[in-house]
Design an enzyme around this catalytic site. Sequence first.
Site, mmCIF file in Angstrom:
data_model
loop_
_atom_site.group_PDB
_atom_site.id
_atom_site.type_symbol
_atom_site.label_atom_id
_atom_site.label_comp_id
_atom_site.label_asym_id
_atom_site.label_seq_id
_atom_site.Cartn_x
_atom_site.Cartn_y
_atom_site.Cartn_z
ATOM 1 N N SER A 1 0.822 -1.200 0.000
ATOM 2 C CA SER A 1 0.000 0.000 0.000
ATOM 3 C C SER A 1 0.861 1.256 0.000
ATOM 4 O O SER A 1 1.617 1.497 -0.925
ATOM 5 C CB SER A 1 -0.967 -0.032 1.174
ATOM 6 O OG SER A 1 -1.915 0.996 1.098
ATOM 7 N N ASP B 1 -3.134 6.568 -3.385
ATOM 8 C CA ASP B 1 -1.927 5.990 -2.796
ATOM 9 C C ASP B 1 -1.388 4.937 -3.767
ATOM 10 O O ASP B 1 -2.013 4.651 -4.804
ATOM 11 C CB ASP B 1 -2.201 5.459 -1.391
ATOM 12 C CG ASP B 1 -3.017 4.181 -1.361
ATOM 13 O OD1 ASP B 1 -3.734 3.919 -2.342
ATOM 14 O OD2 ASP B 1 -2.962 3.452 -0.359
ATOM 15 N N ASP C 1 -1.204 1.722 -4.217
ATOM 16 C CA ASP C 1 -1.978 0.594 -4.740
ATOM 17 C C ASP C 1 -3.408 0.993 -5.077
ATOM 18 O O ASP C 1 -4.245 0.147 -5.400
ATOM 19 C CB ASP C 1 -1.949 -0.606 -3.788
ATOM 20 C CG ASP C 1 -2.719 -0.378 -2.503
ATOM 21 O OD1 ASP C 1 -2.868 0.794 -2.090
ATOM 22 O OD2 ASP C 1 -3.174 -1.362 -1.887
ATOM 23 N N ASP D 1 -6.010 2.107 -3.483
ATOM 24 C CA ASP D 1 -7.220 1.828 -2.713
ATOM 25 C C ASP D 1 -7.630 3.011 -1.831
ATOM 26 O O ASP D 1 -8.694 2.980 -1.212
ATOM 27 C CB ASP D 1 -7.081 0.548 -1.882
ATOM 28 C CG ASP D 1 -6.019 0.612 -0.801
ATOM 29 O OD1 ASP D 1 -5.268 1.609 -0.749
ATOM 30 O OD2 ASP D 1 -5.925 -0.339 -0.003
#
Length: 537
Positions: free
Chosen positions: A143, A288, A290, A292
């Site tokens: 992440s 961000d 990734d 999500d």
Amino acid sequence: MNPQLRDRVADWIAGDPDPATRAELATLPESELAERFSAPLTFGTAGLRGPIRAGPSGMNVAVVTRTTAGIAAWLQARCLGGSVVVVGRDGRHGSAVFATTAAEVLAAAGFSVRYLPGPTPTPILAYAVRALGAQLGVQITASHNPAADNGYKVYLDGGAQLISPADREIEAAVAAIGPAADVPRTPVHPAEETGLVRDYLDRAATLPRGSERDLRIALTPLHGVGGKVAVEALQAAGFAEVHTVAGQFAPDPDFPTVAFPNPEEPGATDALLELAARVDADLAIALDPDADRCAVGVPGPDGWRMLTGDETGALLGDHVLATQPAGSDPLVATTLVSSALLGRIAAARGARFARTLTGFKWLVRAGSGLVYAYEEAIGHCVDPDTVRDKDGMSAAVVVADLAATLKARGRTLLDVLDDLAVEFGVHATAQVSWRVDSTRESAAAMDRLRSDPPAEVAGEPVTADDLLERRGQDRTDAVVLTGSRVRVVVRPSGTEPKLKCYLEVVEPVTDRADLPRARAAAAEALRACERSLPHPG
């Protein structure tokens, strides 16, 4: 060297299938080996996350191999052997190798593996699990962690993150796996799953409720994997004018232009806001790495600024509720560390409201009829029927819909925040983090707080609620201090030796002219809250 440590290291090296990490361990001093072998990575927020390094406490091929073998055994023990599983990855260092490892271990265990091609946003993996009827999804991602980290995120049937007791059961299954070098692997070729992305984009195109599309958007994926899909999602929804931060658009595992790849960190969105000002944008969006999570920037009287997660949560929650069909019984949800404003909005709009523990693994299980969920750390779920997790790309579409609708009326997101403040009072929030030397120290600080909670915060009497005394899914390691207009949540970090304090002050507002006074009073009360908190030292 300590004989027990020497034997553990030798056994691990003998069972490590990766010559690079075997060689790395062979060169380390005893002190470093003792630290790396002190404890294995454990399941935190839906999976593993840690530094890329050799040994049981790092992300490496051996750890990924044994973890995947344990998950396969756990599924087989539940008569789910041979079922469909999905594997994806982000663009971080090691992600391609770790994803291939996971896919090959699952294939050798007899599962039908869909290995997504190339770097993929985490919400696409969560969507794929649901769309394909898979029993498991594995996304290799860390992440918004620093570049030196990676992780292993797990989704179960339905596309939601795993919760207890599944995480503890999987850890037990992993512990029973022998050396990683003995775990079978079968080659797997990446699937041609472009239809999944196309279906996701088709769904994103239906999310806007308004007809207005006149909006200029600035966007950055912060060197992550969501840029291309996010732009395509916005364009599929009719928002054609999207300007991107060129130097941050392509995936880059080193995140070279930011000190920390998290849109909430100071300086991370500077390039985005500079672009937004230069192109005279109406809205700025930062994902961000990734994709999500979604951070929103807006122009104001003093220039561009990023909204807090709570501000965006209130805006999106109110917008989603306003666009629900007549006669529906919608549910909106947020977490115990987020603002209370969404609950007040829901009550006024005739909707149901739920507050859960932190994390989307709890939010998406808040109850039937869920239409929107958010957490203060800029995570938003605007389409729970499609992605049962936070999704920065679909959130970008919905916030663009709201901004375009308002622009056509000569209004802005800041105007709506003013409306909500007049209707419900100013809800000012802040977060304070205290770093400590170890998790033992943070646990000791929580014990002291429980045994002697403060009687007042910022001069206001408060009552303490120890959530460890609750039963079932409401039980967690946190203390809530509540007054008539002050609320403080104190809890240890789940990933770092830190204590986190979430502060909220509610200041009543008489009318629009009273807003400057109310906001100044709330800001001063927040500072007073911070000064009066019991320091962990």
